[in-house]
Motif scaffolding. Structure first.
Motif, mmCIF file in Angstrom:
data_model
loop_
_atom_site.group_PDB
_atom_site.id
_atom_site.type_symbol
_atom_site.label_atom_id
_atom_site.label_comp_id
_atom_site.label_asym_id
_atom_site.label_seq_id
_atom_site.Cartn_x
_atom_site.Cartn_y
_atom_site.Cartn_z
ATOM 1 N N TRP A 58 53.800 62.510 52.190
ATOM 2 C CA TRP A 58 55.031 61.891 51.695
ATOM 3 C C TRP A 58 55.952 62.847 50.948
ATOM 4 C CZ3 TRP A 58 50.322 59.203 51.357
ATOM 5 C CH2 TRP A 58 50.229 58.109 52.229
ATOM 6 N N GLY A 59 55.624 64.110 50.938
ATOM 7 C CA GLY A 59 56.445 65.075 50.214
ATOM 8 C C GLY A 59 57.688 65.492 50.988
ATOM 9 N N ASN A 60 58.444 66.369 50.361
ATOM 10 C CA ASN A 60 59.670 66.912 50.936
ATOM 11 C C ASN A 60 59.477 68.419 51.056
ATOM 12 O OD1 ASN A 60 62.289 68.291 50.832
ATOM 13 N ND2 ASN A 60 63.147 66.232 50.617
ATOM 14 N N SER A 61 59.514 68.937 52.266
ATOM 15 C CA SER A 61 59.224 70.361 52.470
ATOM 16 C C SER A 61 60.247 71.264 51.792
ATOM 17 C CB SER A 61 59.127 70.693 53.960
ATOM 18 O OG SER A 61 60.339 70.413 54.612
ATOM 19 N N HIS A 62 61.499 70.816 51.686
ATOM 20 C CA HIS A 62 62.522 71.641 51.024
ATOM 21 C C HIS A 62 62.236 71.760 49.534
ATOM 22 C CE1 HIS A 62 64.796 71.903 54.669
ATOM 23 N NE2 HIS A 62 64.890 70.598 54.766
ATOM 24 N N LYS A 63 61.800 70.676 48.907
ATOM 25 C CA LYS A 63 61.516 70.697 47.476
ATOM 26 C C LYS A 63 60.204 71.399 47.167
ATOM 27 C CE LYS A 63 64.007 66.523 46.169
ATOM 28 N NZ LYS A 63 63.878 65.174 45.591
ATOM 29 N N SER A 64 59.204 71.168 48.010
ATOM 30 C CA SER A 64 57.886 71.731 47.725
ATOM 31 C C SER A 64 57.735 73.166 48.193
ATOM 32 C CB SER A 64 56.797 70.878 48.376
ATOM 33 O OG SER A 64 56.852 70.995 49.782
ATOM 34 N N GLY A 65 58.558 73.581 49.169
ATOM 35 C CA GLY A 65 58.436 74.924 49.710
ATOM 36 C C GLY A 65 57.223 75.092 50.610
ATOM 37 N N LYS A 66 56.620 73.974 51.026
ATOM 38 C CA LYS A 66 55.430 74.008 51.868
ATOM 39 C C LYS A 66 55.742 73.394 53.224
ATOM 40 C CE LYS A 66 51.757 72.231 50.310
ATOM 41 N NZ LYS A 66 50.651 71.478 49.738
ATOM 42 N N THR A 67 54.936 73.753 54.200
ATOM 43 C CA THR A 67 54.981 73.065 55.479
ATOM 44 C C THR A 67 54.152 71.812 55.306
ATOM 45 O OG1 THR A 67 55.145 75.141 56.667
ATOM 46 C CG2 THR A 67 54.428 73.220 57.924
ATOM 47 N N LEU A 68 54.786 70.664 55.437
ATOM 48 C CA LEU A 68 54.091 69.404 55.207
ATOM 49 C C LEU A 68 53.663 68.769 56.525
ATOM 50 C CD1 LEU A 68 56.379 67.993 52.390
ATOM 51 C CD2 LEU A 68 54.286 69.325 52.170
ATOM 52 N N PHE A 159 49.957 68.881 29.098
ATOM 53 C CA PHE A 159 51.148 69.067 29.925
ATOM 54 C C PHE A 159 50.760 69.495 31.338
ATOM 55 C CE2 PHE A 159 54.375 71.837 31.766
ATOM 56 C CZ PHE A 159 55.463 70.975 31.791
ATOM 57 N N LEU A 160 49.841 70.432 31.447
ATOM 58 C CA LEU A 160 49.389 70.921 32.746
ATOM 59 C C LEU A 160 48.784 69.785 33.572
ATOM 60 C CD1 LEU A 160 48.828 73.351 34.640
ATOM 61 C CD2 LEU A 160 46.648 73.608 33.456
ATOM 62 N N ALA A 161 47.947 68.982 32.945
ATOM 63 C CA ALA A 161 47.313 67.874 33.659
ATOM 64 C C ALA A 161 48.355 66.884 34.163
ATOM 65 C CB ALA A 161 46.302 67.173 32.755
ATOM 66 N N GLU A 162 49.278 66.510 33.308
ATOM 67 C CA GLU A 162 50.307 65.544 33.716
ATOM 68 C C GLU A 162 51.221 66.122 34.791
ATOM 69 O OE1 GLU A 162 51.965 64.483 29.913
ATOM 70 O OE2 GLU A 162 50.314 63.084 29.508
ATOM 71 N N ALA A 163 51.537 67.390 34.680
ATOM 72 C CA ALA A 163 52.409 68.037 35.667
ATOM 73 C C ALA A 163 51.730 68.163 37.028
ATOM 74 C CB ALA A 163 52.831 69.423 35.171
ATOM 75 N N SER A 164 50.411 68.219 37.047
ATOM 76 C CA SER A 164 49.701 68.389 38.317
ATOM 77 C C SER A 164 49.919 67.219 39.274
ATOM 78 C CB SER A 164 48.200 68.589 38.080
ATOM 79 O OG SER A 164 47.583 67.378 37.694
ATOM 80 N N VAL A 165 50.293 66.057 38.750
ATOM 81 C CA VAL A 165 50.526 64.891 39.610
ATOM 82 C C VAL A 165 51.991 64.455 39.582
ATOM 83 C CG1 VAL A 165 48.147 64.083 39.534
ATOM 84 C CG2 VAL A 165 49.771 63.283 37.810
ATOM 85 N N GLN A 166 52.854 65.392 39.185
ATOM 86 C CA GLN A 166 54.289 65.107 39.175
ATOM 87 C C GLN A 166 55.077 66.229 39.844
ATOM 88 O OE1 GLN A 166 55.263 64.494 35.054
ATOM 89 N NE2 GLN A 166 54.055 62.641 34.924
ATOM 90 N N ARG A 167 54.381 67.066 40.596
ATOM 91 C CA ARG A 167 55.049 68.201 41.237
ATOM 92 C C ARG A 167 56.111 67.706 42.195
ATOM 93 N NH1 ARG A 167 50.542 70.684 44.210
ATOM 94 N NH2 ARG A 167 49.468 68.757 43.783
ATOM 95 N N THR A 168 57.150 68.478 42.302
ATOM 96 C CA THR A 168 58.243 68.147 43.213
ATOM 97 C C THR A 168 57.780 68.295 44.644
ATOM 98 O OG1 THR A 168 59.815 68.969 41.613
ATOM 99 C CG2 THR A 168 60.598 68.725 43.859
ATOM 100 N N GLY A 169 58.208 67.399 45.444
ATOM 101 C CA GLY A 169 57.855 67.528 46.830
ATOM 102 C C GLY A 169 58.192 66.309 47.581
#
Length: 169
Positions: A58-68, A159-169
């Motif tokens: 369900w991510g966005n390849s442009h935001k995540s920089g990954k091939t989804l 902060f790291l833990a919370e950010a791990s499930v809020q990454r852009t994508g």
């Protein structure tokens, strides 16, 4: 699903667990704190990977920089797929598996439809967030031994833990 989460804990979770335990150990933390931080890291790494599985669908390849979509196209048994297969009727599951076995071009399209129909997105996100809640509750338990919630290390780990499930994508 249990086996899959265990695999994630043994993979990304173990890497994060060793990292947090060694960080605590190198700072001179007591062994009990090192062990709790190792468990925090295992839960953090597992949450990160579950969320990564969500991003792949369900991510966005442009935001995540990954091939989804690679997990789905390779039919890797990620949490969204496992959850959906558990929810399917035996006939629907057998029909989908047959579709996959015969290399039907409709297999992925069908799985995407099932993923939406059975709320795999919501389920996967909730599992990732629950793992983060469990991990951060460990920090709550040892925060006083680390100088309280105002300790920059504790704040950084939360902060790291919370950010791990809020990454852009």
């Amino acid at each position: 699903e249990t086996e899959y989460c265990r695999m994630l804990a043994d993979k990304t979770g173990a890497l994060c667990g060793v990292s947090t335990a060694l960080g605590a150990w190198s700072a001179g933390a007591p062994l009990e704190v090192c062990r709790e931080l190792e468990q925090f890291g295992i839960e953090l790494g597992t949450a990160f990977q579950v969320y990564d599985d969500w991003l792949d669908v369900w991510g966005n390849s442009h935001k995540s920089g990954k091939t989804l979509g690679t997990d789905l196209s390779q039919l890797k048994p990620t949490l969204p797929i496992l959850r959906t297969l558990q929810q399917l009727s035996p006939d629907a599951r057998d029909a989908w598996i047959s579709c996959v076995e015969h290399d039907s071009p409709h297999a992925i399209e069908q799985m995407r439809s099932y993923l939406e129909q059975y709320d795999a997105s919501v389920y996967t996100l909730e599992i990732a967030k629950e793992l983060v809640r469990t991990a951060t509750s460990r920090l709550e338990g040892i925060a006083s031994r680390l100088g309280g919630h105002d300790n920059p290390a504790v704040r950084g780990l939360i902060f790291l833990a919370e950010a791990s499930v809020q990454r852009t994508g």
